[in-house]
Write a protein that holds these residues in place. Structure first.
Motif, PDB file in Angstrom:
ATOM      1  N   THR A 151       0.822  -1.215   0.000  1.00  0.00           N
ATOM      2  CA  THR A 151       0.000   0.000   0.000  1.00  0.00           C
ATOM      3  C   THR A 151       0.850   1.257   0.000  1.00  0.00           C
ATOM      4  OG1 THR A 151      -1.651  -1.207   1.284  1.00  0.00           O
ATOM      5  CG2 THR A 151      -1.910   1.181   1.138  1.00  0.00           C
ATOM      6  N   VAL A 152       1.942   1.256   0.781  1.00  0.00           N
ATOM      7  CA  VAL A 152       2.777   2.457   0.834  1.00  0.00           C
ATOM      8  C   VAL A 152       3.529   2.659  -0.475  1.00  0.00           C
ATOM      9  CG1 VAL A 152       3.017   2.430   3.346  1.00  0.00           C
ATOM     10  CG2 VAL A 152       4.706   1.229   1.955  1.00  0.00           C
ATOM     11  N   CYS A 153       3.824   1.572  -1.170  1.00  0.00           N
ATOM     12  CA  CYS A 153       4.461   1.690  -2.485  1.00  0.00           C
ATOM     13  C   CYS A 153       3.516   2.387  -3.470  1.00  0.00           C
ATOM     14  CB  CYS A 153       4.838   0.316  -3.019  1.00  0.00           C
ATOM     15  SG  CYS A 153       5.982  -0.609  -1.977  1.00  0.00           S
ATOM     16  N   ILE A 154       2.252   1.984  -3.422  1.00  0.00           N
ATOM     17  CA  ILE A 154       1.246   2.585  -4.301  1.00  0.00           C
ATOM     18  C   ILE A 154       1.069   4.069  -3.971  1.00  0.00           C
ATOM     19  CG2 ILE A 154      -1.196   2.553  -4.941  1.00  0.00           C
ATOM     20  CD1 ILE A 154      -1.122  -0.501  -4.360  1.00  0.00           C
ATOM     21  N   LEU A 155       0.975   4.384  -2.685  1.00  0.00           N
ATOM     22  CA  LEU A 155       0.809   5.777  -2.270  1.00  0.00           C
ATOM     23  C   LEU A 155       2.024   6.610  -2.644  1.00  0.00           C
ATOM     24  CD1 LEU A 155      -0.852   5.286   1.240  1.00  0.00           C
ATOM     25  CD2 LEU A 155      -1.950   6.012  -0.882  1.00  0.00           C
ATOM     26  N   GLY A 156       3.218   6.041  -2.480  1.00  0.00           N
ATOM     27  CA  GLY A 156       4.434   6.757  -2.871  1.00  0.00           C
ATOM     28  C   GLY A 156       4.469   7.042  -4.364  1.00  0.00           C
ATOM     29  N   GLY A 157       4.019   6.063  -5.158  1.00  0.00           N
ATOM     30  CA  GLY A 157       3.939   6.278  -6.602  1.00  0.00           C
ATOM     31  C   GLY A 157       2.967   7.388  -6.959  1.00  0.00           C
ATOM     32  N   LEU A 158       1.829   7.421  -6.270  1.00  0.00           N
ATOM     33  CA  LEU A 158       0.852   8.490  -6.509  1.00  0.00           C
ATOM     34  C   LEU A 158       1.438   9.850  -6.164  1.00  0.00           C
ATOM     35  CD1 LEU A 158      -2.379   6.794  -5.083  1.00  0.00           C
ATOM     36  CD2 LEU A 158      -1.882   7.288  -7.489  1.00  0.00           C
ATOM     37  N   VAL A 159       2.179   9.911  -5.054  1.00  0.00           N
ATOM     38  CA  VAL A 159       2.821  11.167  -4.653  1.00  0.00           C
ATOM     39  C   VAL A 159       3.776  11.647  -5.747  1.00  0.00           C
ATOM     40  CG1 VAL A 159       4.524  12.170  -3.057  1.00  0.00           C
ATOM     41  CG2 VAL A 159       2.607  10.829  -2.173  1.00  0.00           C
ATOM     42  N   TYR A 160       4.537  10.711  -6.314  1.00  0.00           N
ATOM     43  CA  TYR A 160       5.487  11.074  -7.368  1.00  0.00           C
ATOM     44  C   TYR A 160       4.772  11.685  -8.571  1.00  0.00           C
ATOM     45  CZ  TYR A 160       8.801  10.592 -11.198  1.00  0.00           C
ATOM     46  OH  TYR A 160       9.596  10.839 -12.293  1.00  0.00           O
ATOM     47  N   PHE A 161       3.691  11.046  -9.024  1.00  0.00           N
ATOM     48  CA  PHE A 161       3.008  11.539 -10.214  1.00  0.00           C
ATOM     49  C   PHE A 161       2.274  12.852  -9.955  1.00  0.00           C
ATOM     50  CE2 PHE A 161       3.641   7.170 -11.739  1.00  0.00           C
ATOM     51  CZ  PHE A 161       4.122   7.467 -13.013  1.00  0.00           C
ATOM     52  N   VAL A 162       1.903  13.103  -8.710  1.00  0.00           N
ATOM     53  CA  VAL A 162       1.327  14.408  -8.362  1.00  0.00           C
ATOM     54  C   VAL A 162       2.419  15.477  -8.373  1.00  0.00           C
ATOM     55  CG1 VAL A 162       0.286  15.768  -6.499  1.00  0.00           C
ATOM     56  CG2 VAL A 162      -0.607  13.485  -7.026  1.00  0.00           C
ATOM     57  N   LEU A 163       3.565  15.149  -7.791  1.00  0.00           N
ATOM     58  CA  LEU A 163       4.653  16.119  -7.676  1.00  0.00           C
ATOM     59  C   LEU A 163       5.198  16.561  -9.038  1.00  0.00           C
ATOM     60  CD1 LEU A 163       6.678  14.708  -4.632  1.00  0.00           C
ATOM     61  CD2 LEU A 163       5.301  16.791  -4.699  1.00  0.00           C
ATOM     62  N   ILE A 164       5.267  15.630  -9.996  1.00  0.00           N
ATOM     63  CA  ILE A 164       5.850  16.007 -11.290  1.00  0.00           C
ATOM     64  C   ILE A 164       4.922  16.899 -12.116  1.00  0.00           C
ATOM     65  CG2 ILE A 164       7.357  13.994 -11.420  1.00  0.00           C
ATOM     66  CD1 ILE A 164       5.382  12.681 -13.324  1.00  0.00           C
ATOM     67  N   GLN A 165       3.722  17.134 -11.602  1.00  0.00           N
ATOM     68  CA  GLN A 165       2.834  18.085 -12.264  1.00  0.00           C
ATOM     69  C   GLN A 165       3.225  19.526 -11.933  1.00  0.00           C
ATOM     70  OE1 GLN A 165       0.727  16.706 -14.457  1.00  0.00           O
ATOM     71  NE2 GLN A 165       1.570  14.773 -13.683  1.00  0.00           N
ATOM     72  N   PHE A 166       4.073  19.675 -10.926  1.00  0.00           N
ATOM     73  CA  PHE A 166       4.520  20.999 -10.511  1.00  0.00           C
ATOM     74  C   PHE A 166       5.914  21.284 -11.069  1.00  0.00           C
ATOM     75  CE2 PHE A 166       1.489  19.539  -7.335  1.00  0.00           C
ATOM     76  CZ  PHE A 166       0.663  20.657  -7.186  1.00  0.00           C
ATOM     77  N   PRO A 167       6.281  22.560 -11.166  1.00  0.00           N
ATOM     78  CA  PRO A 167       7.583  22.924 -11.740  1.00  0.00           C
ATOM     79  C   PRO A 167       8.747  22.695 -10.774  1.00  0.00           C
ATOM     80  CG  PRO A 167       6.407  24.900 -11.062  1.00  0.00           C
ATOM     81  CD  PRO A 167       5.454  23.749 -10.859  1.00  0.00           C
ATOM     82  N   ILE A 168       9.006  21.431 -10.444  1.00  0.00           N
ATOM     83  CA  ILE A 168      10.150  21.093  -9.605  1.00  0.00           C
ATOM     84  C   ILE A 168      10.983  20.054 -10.338  1.00  0.00           C
ATOM     85  CG2 ILE A 168       8.956  21.586  -7.440  1.00  0.00           C
ATOM     86  CD1 ILE A 168       8.513  18.590  -7.083  1.00  0.00           C
ATOM     87  N   LYS A 169      12.244  19.936  -9.954  1.00  0.00           N
ATOM     88  CA  LYS A 169      13.127  18.971 -10.597  1.00  0.00           C
ATOM     89  C   LYS A 169      12.617  17.552 -10.365  1.00  0.00           C
ATOM     90  CE  LYS A 169      17.398  21.672 -10.385  1.00  0.00           C
ATOM     91  NZ  LYS A 169      18.798  21.718  -9.873  1.00  0.00           N
ATOM     92  N   ASP A 170      12.793  16.742 -11.394  1.00  0.00           N
ATOM     93  CA  ASP A 170      12.325  15.360 -11.303  1.00  0.00           C
ATOM     94  C   ASP A 170      13.038  14.597 -10.194  1.00  0.00           C
ATOM     95  OD1 ASP A 170      10.602  13.277 -12.483  1.00  0.00           O
ATOM     96  OD2 ASP A 170      12.491  12.293 -12.955  1.00  0.00           O
ATOM     97  N   THR A 171      14.325  14.897  -9.986  1.00  0.00           N
ATOM     98  CA  THR A 171      15.077  14.208  -8.936  1.00  0.00           C
ATOM     99  C   THR A 171      14.525  14.541  -7.547  1.00  0.00           C
ATOM    100  OG1 THR A 171      16.706  16.004  -8.986  1.00  0.00           O
ATOM    101  CG2 THR A 171      17.223  14.011 -10.236  1.00  0.00           C
ATOM    102  N   ILE A 172      14.021  15.758  -7.381  1.00  0.00           N
ATOM    103  CA  ILE A 172      13.425  16.150  -6.100  1.00  0.00           C
ATOM    104  C   ILE A 172      12.126  15.391  -5.880  1.00  0.00           C
ATOM    105  CG2 ILE A 172      12.379  18.041  -4.799  1.00  0.00           C
ATOM    106  CD1 ILE A 172      14.374  19.934  -6.115  1.00  0.00           C
TER     107      ILE A 172
END
Length: 203
Positions: A151-172
């Motif tokens: 479950t935490v893997c799935i939630l972490g993946g969702l967090v990643y795809f939400v974050l990359i919608q914003f203008p921040i570096k992909d590594t961050i």
């Protein structure tokens, strides 16, 4: 280089967790090596087979095998010291799933898969090495217990795809998603948060 380092760190974390489980089961040197190996590369191997990568990743990168062998050798040399950190299995396993979830997601993105499929690949990469390890060691895999794991893997993946919608570096975004997975699992275990038990109301 950033993603390669993450992959290597994940290999080390899972190899150590495999060594700790194998030593708890009092396996011989070869047994410890095999358990460390399948824990470190089992999930990635299944992932690569699913998306048609041939040969699978660890066959193309001998450094993974070298890291696993070195980890096992160091564990044997420092076996007495390792006895004092057996409780660290949870920590190494948690770090491993955080790192490997994102490695799997990156592989999915490279294969032009949809985000939901990338998250599924990330979860498989993170969890199935541990599943194989536990089955070989005659344990019920952690992923099938009450403890929050996949479950935490799935939630972490969702967090990643939400974050990359914003203008921040992909590594961050990548790093924050890994931290999210690690922190969520630590908190879930610390406060005994688990998925609902469907059997508790049955006789």
């Amino acid at each position: 280089m950033f993603y390669f380092i993450i992959d290597i760190l994940g290999t080390i974390a899972f190899a150590i967790s495999g060594v700790l489980v194998a030593m708890d089961k009092r396996l011989d040197v070869f047994g410890v090596l095999i358990i460390a190996f399948v824990t470190a590369v089992g999930g990635g191997t299944l992932r690569d087979l699913l998306i048609g990568i041939k040969p699978v990743g660890w066959l193309n990168a001998p450094v993974h095998l070298l890291i696993i062998v070195v980890t096992v050798l160091l564990a044997i040399i420092f076996v007495k010291q390792l006895k004092y950190v057996r409780k660290s299995l949870f920590l190494f396993d948690t770090i491993g799933i955080g790192l490997y979830t994102m490695v799997g997601i990156e592989k999915g993105l490279a294969a032009d898969l949809l985000p939901v499929m990338c998250i599924a690949l990330g979860t498989i990469t993170a969890c199935f090495g541990g599943v194989i390890r536990d089955i070989l060691c005659n344990e019920i895999p952690v992923i099938f217990r009450k403890e929050i794991y996949a479950t935490v893997c799935i939630l972490g993946g969702l967090v990643y795809f939400v974050l990359i919608q914003f203008p921040i570096k992909d590594t961050i975004a990548y790093s924050l998603a890994i931290l999210t997975i690690i922190i969520m699992r630590v908190l879930a275990v610390r406060f005994k948060i688990s998925l609902p038990n469907i059997y508790k109301n049955q006789a």
